[in-house]
Design an enzyme around this catalytic site. Structure first.
Site, PDB file in Angstrom:
ATOM      1  N   ARG A   1      -3.529  52.561  20.237  1.00 15.32           N
ATOM      2  CA  ARG A   1      -4.834  51.915  20.111  1.00 15.32           C
ATOM      3  C   ARG A   1      -5.925  52.732  20.815  1.00 15.32           C
ATOM      4  O   ARG A   1      -5.687  53.354  21.858  1.00 15.32           O
ATOM      5  CB  ARG A   1      -4.803  50.497  20.693  1.00 15.32           C
ATOM      6  CG  ARG A   1      -4.051  49.516  19.844  1.00 15.32           C
ATOM      7  CD  ARG A   1      -4.302  48.089  20.247  1.00 15.32           C
ATOM      8  NE  ARG A   1      -3.896  47.795  21.621  1.00 15.32           N
ATOM      9  CZ  ARG A   1      -3.704  46.551  22.078  1.00 15.32           C
ATOM     10  NH1 ARG A   1      -3.876  45.518  21.267  1.00 15.32           N
ATOM     11  NH2 ARG A   1      -3.341  46.346  23.323  1.00 15.32           N
TER      12      ARG A   1
ATOM     13  N   ARG B   1       3.858  44.281  30.466  1.00 15.63           N
ATOM     14  CA  ARG B   1       3.240  43.116  29.825  1.00 15.63           C
ATOM     15  C   ARG B   1       4.204  42.428  28.874  1.00 15.63           C
ATOM     16  O   ARG B   1       4.225  41.199  28.751  1.00 15.63           O
ATOM     17  CB  ARG B   1       1.971  43.544  29.083  1.00 15.63           C
ATOM     18  CG  ARG B   1       0.823  43.919  30.028  1.00 15.63           C
ATOM     19  CD  ARG B   1      -0.220  44.756  29.326  1.00 15.63           C
ATOM     20  NE  ARG B   1      -0.860  44.032  28.220  1.00 15.63           N
ATOM     21  CZ  ARG B   1      -1.575  44.626  27.273  1.00 15.63           C
ATOM     22  NH1 ARG B   1      -1.739  45.945  27.285  1.00 15.63           N
ATOM     23  NH2 ARG B   1      -2.130  43.903  26.323  1.00 15.63           N
TER      24      ARG B   1
ATOM     25  N   LYS C   1      -1.721  38.835  16.697  1.00 19.07           N
ATOM     26  CA  LYS C   1      -2.101  37.431  16.882  1.00 19.07           C
ATOM     27  C   LYS C   1      -3.599  37.205  16.674  1.00 19.07           C
ATOM     28  O   LYS C   1      -4.012  36.233  16.036  1.00 19.07           O
ATOM     29  CB  LYS C   1      -1.666  36.971  18.276  1.00 19.07           C
ATOM     30  CG  LYS C   1      -1.951  35.528  18.603  1.00 19.07           C
ATOM     31  CD  LYS C   1      -1.142  35.082  19.805  1.00 19.07           C
ATOM     32  CE  LYS C   1      -1.388  35.972  20.997  1.00 19.07           C
ATOM     33  NZ  LYS C   1      -2.763  35.847  21.542  1.00 19.07           N
TER      34      LYS C   1
ATOM     35  N   ARG D   1       1.126  29.323  28.349  1.00 14.69           N
ATOM     36  CA  ARG D   1       1.881  30.522  28.692  1.00 14.69           C
ATOM     37  C   ARG D   1       2.933  30.262  29.764  1.00 14.69           C
ATOM     38  O   ARG D   1       3.568  31.200  30.235  1.00 14.69           O
ATOM     39  CB  ARG D   1       0.926  31.615  29.171  1.00 14.69           C
ATOM     40  CG  ARG D   1      -0.004  32.097  28.082  1.00 14.69           C
ATOM     41  CD  ARG D   1      -0.766  33.321  28.525  1.00 14.69           C
ATOM     42  NE  ARG D   1      -1.625  33.818  27.463  1.00 14.69           N
ATOM     43  CZ  ARG D   1      -2.343  34.936  27.544  1.00 14.69           C
ATOM     44  NH1 ARG D   1      -2.291  35.657  28.644  1.00 14.69           N
ATOM     45  NH2 ARG D   1      -3.101  35.325  26.544  1.00 14.69           N
TER      46      ARG D   1
ATOM     47  N   ARG E   1      -7.660  52.349  26.393  1.00 13.44           N
ATOM     48  CA  ARG E   1      -7.857  51.290  27.379  1.00 13.44           C
ATOM     49  C   ARG E   1      -6.840  51.436  28.514  1.00 13.44           C
ATOM     50  O   ARG E   1      -5.695  51.858  28.280  1.00 13.44           O
ATOM     51  CB  ARG E   1      -7.730  49.921  26.724  1.00 13.44           C
ATOM     52  CG  ARG E   1      -8.792  49.662  25.678  1.00 13.44           C
ATOM     53  CD  ARG E   1      -8.832  48.200  25.262  1.00 13.44           C
ATOM     54  NE  ARG E   1      -7.538  47.682  24.795  1.00 13.44           N
ATOM     55  CZ  ARG E   1      -7.370  46.453  24.303  1.00 13.44           C
ATOM     56  NH1 ARG E   1      -8.405  45.628  24.209  1.00 13.44           N
ATOM     57  NH2 ARG E   1      -6.193  46.056  23.904  1.00 13.44           N
TER      58      ARG E   1
END
Length: 600
Positions: A203, A243, A92, A168, A232
């Site tokens: 990532r 999530r 996104k 959201r 992270r």
């Protein structure tokens, strides 16, 4: 009535002074009840044409003879407004950068705004910080106020805006709706969960530059950078799954608000491929806005207007040929399914709630041949599944048995329809019973979870009137769309012999509240089923278009547009268009055939 004729309907020129014939002829709406292929012969004598239509004295017809018309339209330019949604690692952020760069939109991220407001110490920022410091979520009304304040700034109004990952929740979406803030398109990047998990887990963050890498898809440029990369805290498999679940719940909560403008895009492709599809969608919206808003002060000939009538319609390829050959090919059936679908989607998107589809080609007209009902059900299935794919709960309703005692029964063309629908293949994704349900016509069939209703050929039957039940249903449905497929709501004289809830005038007035979102009817000689003389078509929001069928060579034909109308034309207007005669708007249908046109 003066009996007139057309000297050559199979040539490209319409005669200006045709000879007359004594018997009146007409264009009939009869359908074919035989499964044999009927010839498109051009050896029939040329006769007067007739169409069973609805009278109107306000039609704005474009005559075949060139005539200069002045068109003036003025408005102000409106900026592009976009919302984009996607799960973590769906790409996104990358697409937002590309969109903002290409279209010059103001990129608005709720997260960025929140941090900026807190950092600046604004009133909203102070309120948000209190919740954040206490470890609580910032309330919807605080976030919505912040976003609305940003959208109200001049740069967003002038350049347009791109909302990134907001709203959201359903409350946030409704907050925007109450403030009349509506996007032109709601883009959803659709990526399988396993791909998203792999993207997140792979990532890596460069703590020195803040740049994000991926161990496989986007490795670091040097070994030095690779050595200092870190994972992270949120990019563990367990946290990513959590999530994703939260994102799915949020996305489902707001899908109903933006279902009519939602466009899902396969995000499991390269960023270039994904952006190519987004770019195409946004460019099309931008072009449409430009055409609608651009001031026009142009003198156009009627011929140029006729040419524009078809060219303006999205991806329309013209009328297919050999429509009297039945059964129709799968290609022809799919053509009409898609034509009806696109018109219906446009009408629903524009907020139309009382709609009807009228399509009268041999394969889709069970009035005289009940064996065609299966093809009509296939059209209903296409409509239902498409709206279900957009997240809407669709109730497909079939008229139940009517009357009591000796009068009990069901209209012949609907016999067995409900069982046909139940036995049909509704796909492997469990749409039937979840997003699609089958019911009857009446107020008790309207459930809270239903988003729209598709009614299969509602009609008055001998001994009873469906309009009372239909009105009770639409009253219960409120502002939810109700779509009638091939309705027959003409009032039957002395229906059941009992006083109805509404009088005849009120019943007819109610039936007229449904507007056509699609109309297609083949036009024949009166009392014949061939050759096809032409067709009348309307696809929302465009005008009614009258076509003449023309033989171009042996076994070859095409449809040539003759005229367009702002409303459904009556029989005299169609006849005059075929004859190339100017239309007297005050003229009423005359003679015996004119009487029938008023009745039918």
């Amino acid at each position: 009535m003066l009996a007139t004729s057309i000297s050559s309907l199979h040539s490209t020129n319409v005669p200006s002074a045709p000879p007359s014939l004594s018997p009146p002829f007409s264009l009939s709406s009869s359908s074919l009840s035989s499964s044999t292929a009927l010839p498109q012969s051009s050896s029939f004598p040329c006769r007067r044409l007739f169409y069973f239509g609805v009278h109107s004295d306000t039609h704005n017809k474009i005559n075949p003879k060139p005539k200069e018309l002045l068109m003036v339209h003025c408005s102000t330019k409106e900026a592009l407004k976009v919302i984009i949604s996607g799960a973590p690692a769906s790409g996104k952020g990358t697409q937002c950068e590309l969109i903002a760069q290409k279209f010059g939109l103001v990129h608005i991220s709720a997260g960025d705004l929140l941090r900026a407001e807190v950092s600046s110490g604004t009133e909203i920022g102070i309120k948000a910080k209190e919740f954040m410091s206490a470890g609580r979520l910032v309330p919807d009304e605080v976030v919505t106020s912040m976003v609305i304040a940003r959208l109200s700034r001049e740069d967003a109004k002038e350049k347009g805006w791109l909302l990134d990952g907001y709203p959201r929740s359903s409350a946030q979406a409704q907050g925007l709706e109450k403030m009349k803030i509506k996007p032109d398109i709601y883009i959803v990047l659709d990526v399988p969960d396993e791909i998203l998990i792999n993207r997140c887990v792979g990532r890596r963050l460069d703590p020195m530059t803040g740049k994000i890498y991926h161990v496989k898809n986007f490795p670091p440029e040097t070994e030095e950078i690779k050595a200092r990369l870190v994972t992270r805290p949120d990019d563990t498999k367990e946290k990513v799954k959590s999530r994703l679940e939260i994102h799915k719940q949020n996305a489902e909560a707001i899908s109903s608000t933006y279902a009519s403008i939602m466009k899902k895009i396969d995000g499991n492709c390269s960023k270039e491929v994904v952006f190519k599809e987004i770019n195409s969608m946004l460019s099309q919206i931008q072009n449409t806005k430009a055409k609608e808003m651009e001031p026009v002060n142009t003198v156009l000939t009627s011929q140029s207007l006729l040419n524009q009538a078809s060219l303006s319609q999205d991806k329309w390829r013209g009328i297919p040929t050999r429509l009297n050959n039945i059964p129709h090919s799968r290609e022809i059936r799919n053509y009409f399914y898609d034509d009806v679908l696109q018109a219906t989607k446009r009408a629903v998107k524009d907020g139309r709630t009382r709609l009807k589809v009228e399509i009268n080609i041999p394969e889709l007209n069970p009035e005289m041949d009940v064996y065609r009902i299966g093809t009509l059900m296939e059209l209903v299935r296409v409509l239902s599944l498409t709206f279900a794919d957009d997240g809407k709960h669709v109730k497909v309703c079939v008229q139940g048995s009517m009357g009591e005692g000796a009068l009990a029964g069901m209209p012949l063309q609907l016999a067995g329809t409900r069982q046909i629908l139940e036995y049909m293949d509704w796909g492997d994704y469990g749409a039937m019973g979840t997003f699609i349900n089958i019911g009857s016509i009446g107020a008790k069939e309207v459930d809270e979870q239903d988003d729209m209703f598709i009614l299969v050929a509602p009609q008055n039957a001998v001994g009873n009137c469906i309009i009372d039940d239909l009105k009770a249903m639409t009253d219960a449905a409120g502002d939810r769309p109700v779509i009638l497929i091939n309705p027959r709501l003409k009032d039957l004289p002395a229906s059941s012999g009992i006083m109805q809830t509404m009088g005849r005038d009120k019943r007819l007035e109610y039936a007229a509240t449904f507007e056509n979102c699609y109309f297609f009817r083949l036009l024949y000689y009166a009392g014949t089923q061939y050759p096809i003389m032409g067709a009348l078509r309307m696809s929302y929001p465009y005008r009614y278009e009258l076509y003449k069928r023309v033989d171009v060579s042996f076994g070859k034909e095409k449809y040539v547009i003759l005229s367009t109308f702002t409303e459904k034309p009556n029989s005299d207007e169609i006849n005059d268009a075929f004859l190339g005669k100017p239309r007297d708007k005050n003229k009423k249908a005359s003679g015996f055939w004119g009487f029938l046109s008023g009745v039918f």
